[in-house]
Design a protein around this motif. Sequence first.
Motif, PDB file in Angstrom:
ATOM      1  N   GLN A 198       0.932  -1.427   0.427  1.00 34.08           N
ATOM      2  CA  GLN A 198       0.193   0.186  -0.149  1.00 34.08           C
ATOM      3  C   GLN A 198       1.248   1.483  -0.250  1.00 34.08           C
ATOM      4  O   GLN A 198       0.510   2.708  -0.731  1.00 34.08           O
ATOM      5  N   GLY A 199       1.578   1.245   0.472  1.00 35.25           N
ATOM      6  CA  GLY A 199       2.816   2.304   0.883  1.00 35.25           C
ATOM      7  C   GLY A 199       3.152   3.008  -0.179  1.00 35.25           C
ATOM      8  O   GLY A 199       3.481   3.780  -1.649  1.00 35.25           O
ATOM      9  N   ASP A 200       3.550   1.797  -1.512  1.00 30.20           N
ATOM     10  CA  ASP A 200       4.833   1.361  -2.776  1.00 30.20           C
ATOM     11  C   ASP A 200       3.627   2.042  -3.828  1.00 30.20           C
ATOM     12  O   ASP A 200       3.796   2.728  -3.829  1.00 30.20           O
ATOM     13  N   ALA A 201       2.160   1.444  -3.496  1.00 27.40           N
ATOM     14  CA  ALA A 201       1.164   2.235  -4.369  1.00 27.40           C
ATOM     15  C   ALA A 201       0.777   3.777  -3.847  1.00 27.40           C
ATOM     16  O   ALA A 201       1.302   4.554  -5.030  1.00 27.40           O
ATOM     17  N   GLU A 202       0.648   4.580  -2.502  1.00 28.94           N
ATOM     18  CA  GLU A 202       0.775   5.899  -1.912  1.00 28.94           C
ATOM     19  C   GLU A 202       1.429   6.487  -3.377  1.00 28.94           C
ATOM     20  O   GLU A 202       2.010   7.607  -3.690  1.00 28.94           O
ATOM     21  N   ARG A 203       3.334   6.195  -3.114  1.00 30.88           N
ATOM     22  CA  ARG A 203       4.249   6.641  -2.861  1.00 30.88           C
ATOM     23  C   ARG A 203       3.942   6.429  -4.547  1.00 30.88           C
ATOM     24  O   ARG A 203       4.807   7.972  -5.552  1.00 30.88           O
ATOM     25  N   PHE A 204       3.794   5.966  -5.824  1.00 30.86           N
ATOM     26  CA  PHE A 204       3.974   6.039  -6.801  1.00 30.86           C
ATOM     27  C   PHE A 204       2.363   6.993  -7.035  1.00 30.86           C
ATOM     28  O   PHE A 204       2.891   8.278  -8.238  1.00 30.86           O
ATOM     29  N   ARG A 205       1.464   7.057  -6.200  1.00 33.10           N
ATOM     30  CA  ARG A 205       0.121   7.801  -6.763  1.00 33.10           C
ATOM     31  C   ARG A 205       0.886   9.491  -6.574  1.00 33.10           C
ATOM     32  O   ARG A 205       0.634  10.359  -7.260  1.00 33.10           O
TER      33      ARG A 205
END
Length: 134
Positions: A9-16
């Motif tokens: 989830q953290g990686d996805a948020e970083r991408f966003r």
Amino acid sequence: TAAAQRAAQGDAERFRNEEEIKKANEDADAAAEKVSAAVAAGDAREEKAARAAHQAAIQKVQLAQAKAKKAAEQLLVQRKADEAAAKKAALAKKADAERVRCEDDVKKAAKEVDDAAEKAAAAVAGNNLAAEKA
């Protein structure tokens, strides 16, 4: 695991967040081009509006960068907490295994003491029987 899910989830948020920064930078670049076009055209009113829009776009970039930085810091803290929890769990498992081993050693030693006591009692009884016969 929960830690792996949080990391994903953290990686996805970083991408966003990176995409949001990229979009904000593109908007700021477009606003800067409008300022240049207004200056070239000599339109003071349009230049003033374009500069205000450009300033707002720059602030949006800064806000997106701050948001991304805060999210990255929170993710780092969470990862460190997850690592600490994993280490704690591993130590607890190791301590539990050591406790079980020690309990087994105590049981074995108690059995050896009981066996020795039985042998001693048998030897005493045997000596008493021999003394009575004599």
